[in-house]
Enzyme design. Structure first.
Site, PDB file in Angstrom:
ATOM      1  N   ASP A 145       0.896   4.716  -6.290  1.00 22.61           N
ATOM      2  CA  ASP A 145       1.861   5.528  -5.557  1.00 22.61           C
ATOM      3  C   ASP A 145       3.319   5.246  -5.959  1.00 22.61           C
ATOM      4  OD1 ASP A 145       2.430   7.173  -2.840  1.00 22.61           O
ATOM      5  OD2 ASP A 145       3.749   5.443  -2.900  1.00 22.61           O
ATOM      6  N   ALA A 174       3.108   9.677  -2.086  1.00 27.48           N
ATOM      7  CA  ALA A 174       2.518  10.448  -3.184  1.00 27.48           C
ATOM      8  C   ALA A 174       0.999  10.499  -3.061  1.00 27.48           C
ATOM      9  CB  ALA A 174       2.919   9.844  -4.532  1.00 27.48           C
ATOM     10  N   ASP A 175       0.402   9.393  -2.614  1.00 27.11           N
ATOM     11  CA  ASP A 175      -1.037   9.371  -2.390  1.00 27.11           C
ATOM     12  C   ASP A 175      -1.447  10.413  -1.355  1.00 27.11           C
ATOM     13  OD1 ASP A 175      -1.998   7.370  -4.120  1.00 27.11           O
ATOM     14  OD2 ASP A 175      -1.373   5.790  -2.751  1.00 27.11           O
ATOM     15  N   GLN A 176      -0.731  10.447  -0.227  1.00 22.99           N
ATOM     16  CA  GLN A 176      -1.121  11.350   0.854  1.00 22.99           C
ATOM     17  C   GLN A 176      -0.962  12.817   0.454  1.00 22.99           C
ATOM     18  OE1 GLN A 176      -2.871   9.059   2.669  1.00 22.99           O
ATOM     19  NE2 GLN A 176      -2.228  10.150   4.488  1.00 22.99           N
ATOM     20  N   ALA A 179      -3.646  13.631  -1.922  1.00 23.20           N
ATOM     21  CA  ALA A 179      -4.922  13.780  -1.226  1.00 23.20           C
ATOM     22  C   ALA A 179      -5.060  15.169  -0.617  1.00 23.20           C
ATOM     23  CB  ALA A 179      -5.041  12.715  -0.141  1.00 23.20           C
TER      24      ALA A 179
END
Length: 402
Positions: A145, A174-176, A179
Site C-alpha cells: 500500500d 490504496a488497498d481498500q 479491493a
C-alpha cells in the site's frame, strides 16, 4: 441468518469463490463478495496467511484479519507440494471465481495461471490484485500500500503539492480502494459470463486504484500542468471549525442559499451583505478574511449550540467525530453500517456492516473470520474427494496447518 428480501437470498448467492489472497487488497475484495452472498473459500498456507498475526491479541482477536476475512471458510494447502496443487486443480471446476494477489507470475509457476484454470473450467473468472499492473517495467516488482501511494502522486497531493513534504493517506487506503474495484470487476465479469457464456481475467492494481480515486486532480494536471495539492480549507464555507468546548463542527455551505442560511444560523446575518462575501467569487477572493471571522464566531459557543442552529436552518453540517463518536451515533446503526454479529470463537462482536443495500437481494455479514483450516475436509468432501484421499493429502503435508 437468511437475507430478508423478497427473493430470500443475497445478490451473489450460489457464486463460489476460491480465494488465494493475503493481507488486505485481495482479502477485502472477497469480503465484499461474501457480503453480497458469495460462498468464499479462503486458501491459506500452513501457519495461516500473514494477516492473521497482524495485531493479534491474547484472545486471538486481530482487527486486521477479522475486517478483511469475515464471512469466509478456510482451507489449508501447502502449494509448494505437488499433491496440494493437484488438489487445487480438482477444486477449480467447482468454483466460479478465483481471486489472487500474488506477484504476477506466481500463479503461473504453480500451474494455476489463467490459461491453466481455463483448461479446467472454460468460463472461469480469475481476478488478480497487483501492485503495479501486469504490464510495463514495474510489473514484477514487489509492492504494498505505502509504495503504491508513493508512486501514484497522492502523497505529494495530500502533503500540499510539489515542493512540500509528502503525507500518506490512512494506512491501507490504496488497498481498500483497490479491493472495491477488484470486487467491482468480478461483478462485471459475472454479468458478462451470464450474457456471453465466457470467463475472463480481471486485473486491478494499487496504482490503478489510486489513479481512479484522484480522477479530478489528475485530469486537471494532464490538461493544465497544475498540481495544487491538499488545502486545509478548500473554502471558508466548506471546512471545519473549533468551538468553545474544543469540539469541531464541519460545514458544507456550497451554494448561495446555504450561505445565506449559514449567516443566520451562526448569528452573523450582516455577513450576507458584506461586499467582501456577498457572492461566491467574493468569498473565494477574501477567503482568509472570512475564515478569520468564522474562527472567532464558532469559538463563542459550544459545538452543540451551532449544530442545533445549523440543522434547524437546513445547512449541511456534522460534528467531527472520532471512532468512539462514530460507534455511538445512531445513523450508522439505523442503516446497518455498524452491526453486531455472533462468532463461535470470539463471541459477540460489533463490526462494520455492508455498505451497499439492495432491496430485493439484501447484503449481509455471513459471520466472523474462520479458524485456520476449519473447512478443509468439508470443502474437499463436497468436491468429491474420498476420506482416503483426504487422509493421503494430510499425510503428505499438503493440507497441514502448521
Amino acid at each position: 441468518m437468511m437475507a430478508d428480501g423478497p427473493l430470500g437470498h443475497s445478490a451473489l448467492a450460489g457464486i463460489r469463490v476460491l480465494d488465494f489472497t493475503r493481507y488486505q487488497q485481495g482479502p477485502y475484495a472477497t469480503v465484499l463478495l461474501s457480503d453480497m452472498g458469495a460462498e468464499v473459500v479462503k486458501v491459506e498456507e500452513p501457519g495461516g496467511e500473514p494477516g492473521r498475526a497482524n495485531g493479534r491479541g491474547p484472545d486471538g482477536f486481530s482487527a486486521y484479519f477479522e475486517a478483511h476475512n469475515r464471512g469466509k471458510q478456510s482451507i489449508t494447502f501447502d502449494l509448494r507440494i505437488e499433491d496440494a496443487r493437484a488438489a487445487v486443480r480438482r477444486l477449480i471446476p467447482h468454483f466460479d471465481v478465483v481471486v489472487e494477489n500474488f506477484r504476477p507470475g506466481v500463479m503461473e509457476r504453480w500451474g494455476l495461471g489463467y490459461e491453466d484454470l481455463q483448461a479446467l473450467r472454460p468460463d472461469i473468472i480469475l481476478a488478480s490484485g497487483s501492485s503495479w499492473g501486469r504490464s510495463g517495467p514495474w510489473a514484477e516488482r514487489p509492492g504494498y500500500d505505502h509504495v503504491g501511494q508513493a508512486l501514484s502522486g497522492v502523497m505529494v497531493e495530500q502533503g500540499g503539492g510539489p515542493g512540500r513534504p509528502p503525507h500518506a493517506l490512512i494506512g491501507g487506503f490504496a488497498d481498500q480502494i483497490g479491493a472495491m474495484l477488484l470486487a467491482y470487476g468480478v461483478a462485471c465479469a459475472l454479468v458478462v459470463r451470464e450474457r456471453e457464456g465466457i470467463g475472463q481475467h480481471v486485473d486491478v492494481s494499487l496504482i490503478s486504484a489510486m489513479t481512479a480515486v484522484q480522477a479530478m486532480p489528475i485530469t486537471r494536471f494532464l490538461r493544465t500542468g497544475e498540481q495544487r495539492g491538499f488545502e486545509e480549507r478548500r473554502a471558508a464555507t466548506y471546512t471545519h471549525y473549533e468551538c468553545a468546548d474544543g469540539r469541531y463542527v464541519a460545514i458544507a455551505a456550497n451554494t448561495q442559499a446555504f450561505w445565506e442560511r449559514l449567516c443566520e444560523a451562526i448569528e452573523r446575518p450582516e455577513l450576507r451583505e458584506d461586499p467582501r462575501f456577498r457572492g461566491p467569487f467574493d468569498r473565494e477572493a477574501n477567503k482568509a478574511a472570512l475564515v478569520a471571522v468564522f474562527e472567532a464566531q464558532f469559538r463563542t459557543r459550544p459545538a452543540a449550540h451551532w449544530l442545533e442552529r445549523m440543522t434547524a436552518a437546513d445547512v449541511p453540517n456534522a460534528p467531527v467525530l472520532d471512532y468512539a463518536g462514530l460507534a455511538e451515533h445512531p445513523q450508522f446503526w439505523a442503516n446497518g453500517y455498524l452491526q453486531e454479529i455472533e462468532t463461535p470463537n470470539l463471541g459477540r462482536m460489533r463490526v462494520p456492516g455492508p455498505a451497499v443495500h439492495m432491496s430485493a437481494t439484501p447484503s449481509r455479514v455471513q459471520g466472523g473470520g474462520p479458524e485456520l483450516g476449519q473447512h478443509t475436509e468439508s470443502v474437499l468432501l463436497a468436491a468429491g474427494f474420498s476420506w482416503a484421499e483426504i487422509q493421503t493429502l494430510r499425510e503428505s503435508g499438503a493440507t497441514r496447518t502448521v
